[in-house]
Enzyme design. Sequence first.
Site: not given
Length: 210
Positions: A57-59
């Site tokens: 999850v790219c955050l």
Amino acid sequence: MDLLRAVMIGPQGTPYHDGLFFFDAQFPASYPATAPVVYYHSGGLRLNLNLYACGKVCLSLLGTWHGGHSCEKWNPAQSTMLQVLISTQALVLNEKPYFNEPGYERSANSAQGQRRALEYNYTTFQHSCRTMLYSLRRPPPVDFFSLANFLTLVLGSFMAIGWSPNGEDKSIKVIMWCFLSLYFALSLVAAVTRTPKSTFFFFFFCQVWH
């Protein structure tokens, strides 16, 4: 608590609408000084530019994306797991995920940009449906004590889709989602008990026929 499972329902008006998306969060010993580690059950599909096929999850909030402003990064004094979930649903599962890619937002007001965003939405919706099928065939593992609440959420979500807001029965849609609800429920029970799904279906239909 060092582990958490969250189920997000795709917002209306997005290519993710009515889908169920599963996330696992692990809280390291250093939490809340450091952000939790979040894994997305992707089924091998790149559902979003921020949701990788490998489950990443790219955050900025999670420290998995190093762009953005400092205010978007994890703050031990203020950031929470709730903020992570809200950011994922609001910033990732949005109406036009194409523009999540850095630099693409510059074309948001152009005809070409809107056309590409629409094409991306078509592909994303197909991936969303395939993700649901993957979840039905291989539901995320749950322990016995979590099963009841988990099934309540999944079945309730599927059943709600079958009826219109004014309570009107949509016959074909109701039948379809009831079948999917049953399949999902039996799949989950089979996964928890490590029993072949065919066994549960056999006994279920024997009871119905009887």
